[in-house]
Design a protein around this motif. Sequence first.
Motif, mmCIF file in Angstrom:
data_model
loop_
_atom_site.group_PDB
_atom_site.id
_atom_site.type_symbol
_atom_site.label_atom_id
_atom_site.label_comp_id
_atom_site.label_asym_id
_atom_site.label_seq_id
_atom_site.Cartn_x
_atom_site.Cartn_y
_atom_site.Cartn_z
ATOM 1 N N ILE A 108 0.838 -1.203 0.000
ATOM 2 C CA ILE A 108 0.000 0.000 0.000
ATOM 3 C C ILE A 108 0.870 1.249 0.000
ATOM 4 N N GLY A 109 1.981 1.215 0.743
ATOM 5 C CA GLY A 109 2.890 2.345 0.764
ATOM 6 C C GLY A 109 2.512 3.400 1.781
ATOM 7 N N GLN A 110 3.115 4.581 1.661
ATOM 8 C CA GLN A 110 2.919 5.659 2.618
ATOM 9 C C GLN A 110 1.630 6.412 2.316
ATOM 10 N N VAL A 111 0.652 6.209 3.155
ATOM 11 C CA VAL A 111 -0.643 6.890 3.053
ATOM 12 C C VAL A 111 -1.023 7.367 4.455
ATOM 13 N N PRO A 112 -1.998 8.260 4.583
ATOM 14 C CA PRO A 112 -2.464 8.660 5.917
ATOM 15 C C PRO A 112 -2.905 7.438 6.727
ATOM 16 N N VAL A 113 -2.307 7.264 7.896
ATOM 17 C CA VAL A 113 -2.475 6.027 8.659
ATOM 18 C C VAL A 113 -3.864 5.883 9.263
#
Length: 237
Positions: A108-113
């Motif tokens: 998914i990678g770096q996204v708002p957690v």
Amino acid sequence: IGLGLLVVTGLFLFTGQFLLLFFAYRAGMPPGLASITQQMHVFFTVALAALLLRERPGMRQALGMAIAFVGLLAIGLTVGGDLPQTALMLALAGALSWAIGNLLLKRIGQVPVLPLMAWLSLVPPLPALVLSLALGDAPSLPTAIIHASAIGLFSALYLGAAATILGYGIWSRLLTRYPTAIVAPFVLLAPITGVIASAVVFGERFAALRYAGMALIFLGLATVLHRRRKGAEGAEE
């Protein structure tokens, strides 16, 4: 993020991990021991990352995994009595599901957690309720809520809010920003809390061989986690 990826990640990271662990408890898995066996997800994660993502573990990671595997074998020798084989297999399957979920998080990678955790948390209820209806051995959801004890309600709120949203939120952010072999071993702190809490709350005591197996898994985690000073192992750092 595609809906399919969200659903699959939720199924492995939350649904599979927790349902398999809860069934392991039902089959006789002692809570203190579960806090140790579930940390096998660290080694499953590193192994799967090496196989699928080509994140090759270093010598210390490989050594730590070997030590922990010996510890798992020692625990396996204690199957019987308060540790049925089915309970151990279910717990390890839950750890494997957790590991697969970790890799999906990296995809998914770096996204708002926080939004990610919220969407992933929508996945488990439906399959869990369907499974509950299929088994037909529990009271209805409204009845369960009405007659739930204070500790039962607190446990549900703690697992949903603190452990899942906060804990997995922090975990997911770290996992998407740093190499798997560096982040995963930080769950080393979980077994300490689990074993001590289980001993205090439930009065759990284990045979010497099982304690030895738990210690070896802990030592394996510590080996993976340990990093030498820069200069002694500069290339790896």
